[in-house]
Design a protein around this motif. Sequence first.
Motif, PDB file in Angstrom:
ATOM      1  N   GLY A   1       0.872  -1.319  -0.099  1.00 37.33           N
ATOM      2  CA  GLY A   1       0.096  -0.013  -0.049  1.00 37.33           C
ATOM      3  C   GLY A   1       0.897   1.235  -0.077  1.00 37.33           C
TER       4      GLY A   1
ATOM      5  N   ALA B   1       3.220   2.855  -5.209  1.00 40.66           N
ATOM      6  CA  ALA B   1       2.118   3.031  -5.899  1.00 40.66           C
ATOM      7  C   ALA B   1       2.336   1.667  -6.972  1.00 40.66           C
ATOM      8  CB  ALA B   1       2.068   4.138  -6.886  1.00 40.66           C
TER       9      ALA B   1
ATOM     10  N   LYS C   1       7.051   5.778  -5.155  1.00 37.19           N
ATOM     11  CA  LYS C   1       7.151   5.532  -3.763  1.00 37.19           C
ATOM     12  C   LYS C   1       6.807   6.637  -2.906  1.00 37.19           C
ATOM     13  CE  LYS C   1       9.738   3.631   0.110  1.00 37.19           C
ATOM     14  NZ  LYS C   1      11.096   3.102   0.497  1.00 37.19           N
ATOM     15  N   TYR C   2       5.698   6.770  -2.064  1.00 40.13           N
ATOM     16  CA  TYR C   2       5.203   7.691  -1.246  1.00 40.13           C
ATOM     17  C   TYR C   2       5.684   7.184   0.181  1.00 40.13           C
ATOM     18  CZ  TYR C   2       2.688  10.161  -4.690  1.00 40.13           C
ATOM     19  OH  TYR C   2       2.491  11.318  -5.808  1.00 40.13           O
TER      20      TYR C   2
ATOM     21  N   ASN D   1      -2.819   6.864   1.246  1.00 35.94           N
ATOM     22  CA  ASN D   1      -4.096   6.423   0.493  1.00 35.94           C
ATOM     23  C   ASN D   1      -3.586   6.746  -1.298  1.00 35.94           C
ATOM     24  OD1 ASN D   1      -6.345   6.129  -0.885  1.00 35.94           O
ATOM     25  ND2 ASN D   1      -7.444   7.429   0.330  1.00 35.94           N
ATOM     26  N   PRO D   2      -3.750   5.478  -1.806  1.00 36.37           N
ATOM     27  CA  PRO D   2      -3.133   5.348  -3.190  1.00 36.37           C
ATOM     28  C   PRO D   2      -4.127   6.369  -3.973  1.00 36.37           C
ATOM     29  CG  PRO D   2      -3.510   3.196  -2.525  1.00 36.37           C
ATOM     30  CD  PRO D   2      -3.744   4.224  -1.234  1.00 36.37           C
ATOM     31  N   LYS D   3      -5.220   6.538  -3.474  1.00 37.31           N
ATOM     32  CA  LYS D   3      -6.195   7.420  -4.302  1.00 37.31           C
ATOM     33  C   LYS D   3      -5.798   8.643  -4.794  1.00 37.31           C
ATOM     34  CE  LYS D   3     -10.680   9.433  -3.927  1.00 37.31           C
ATOM     35  NZ  LYS D   3     -11.717   9.877  -2.692  1.00 37.31           N
TER      36      LYS D   3
ATOM     37  N   ARG E   1      -2.452   9.867  -5.113  1.00 40.65           N
ATOM     38  CA  ARG E   1      -0.946   9.542  -5.470  1.00 40.65           C
ATOM     39  C   ARG E   1      -0.906   9.793  -7.102  1.00 40.65           C
ATOM     40  NH1 ARG E   1       0.208   4.127  -2.765  1.00 40.65           N
ATOM     41  NH2 ARG E   1       0.142   4.694  -0.452  1.00 40.65           N
TER      42      ARG E   1
ATOM     43  N   ASP F   1       1.756   8.982 -10.046  1.00 39.54           N
ATOM     44  CA  ASP F   1       3.095   8.516 -10.518  1.00 39.54           C
ATOM     45  C   ASP F   1       4.129   9.488 -10.441  1.00 39.54           C
ATOM     46  OD1 ASP F   1       2.181   5.797 -10.207  1.00 39.54           O
ATOM     47  OD2 ASP F   1       2.145   5.484 -12.392  1.00 39.54           O
TER      48      ASP F   1
END
Length: 254
Positions: free
Chosen positions: A104, A107, A119-120, A162-164, A166, A168
């Motif tokens: 999670g 990305a 990567k976050y 939260n991927p939402k 992010r 790229d």
Amino acid sequence: MAGRKDLQSKAFFIDKYEDFLKELELGDIIFRPFFGGLLQHAGIYCGSRKYIHPVVKKYLKPELNIVCPECGQDLVLMDCGHNVHFVAELSLCKTDEVEKSVKGLVAAKGAEGSSFRTKYNLCILKNFMEDKGAYKYNFVDEDVKPLPVEQILERAMRAVTNPKYRQDYNLLSFNCECFASFCRNGVATSKQVREIAEAILDTAVSHLDAAGYRTAAYWIRIIALDTKKGRKRPAAEAGSEDDPDDDPKKAKKS
Ligand SMILES: [Zn+2]
């Protein structure tokens, strides 16, 4: 900004860590050199574990898997009392590191066949600084007023968790500086990419000039180069639910 500290601090090495902390305010953009100083990596300062901001606390979840570098204590579960400060960052990581990362946090998407992934991350300031030192530089503030601190932290932390939220990584259009300025000022911009682009354009214009295309060179200078100081409009509003409706590019498409 009235009442704010300077936009830019000098560089501090890890032995002056405590002095660096005195320069920092929540939501500041922090830079550190990488690639031998050729490029700068940027992140958003998110404050300390000890006096944690409610917005940061809201997003501090076990899956972040952050441990104190001093004692190994899980920083999400408790405050061990060590002087731990956080930085939210967008970076690239090797594809083979993805499996090792907590699910999670990375990305899933990435260029086909690329050996890197977006990567976050919420990292520890001391780790962010490494042995190369760091400095504060709110590089967009002169052009665009920073958002309220709550909003800056919200943007940074929701992207980390939260991927939402992010986008790229892209060296030219959405790099670490773009992420930091998007969080702080609401505009995704990169001074490094801009400087390189302007240098290339400047050279091209000089060639035009030398080749006798003086009118063309004149107009390009006027439009693209001489107006850069006054340019305020962002190139992109990335990954946000509050995209401006008046974006002319979007209006044309729909
Ligand atoms: Zn500790």
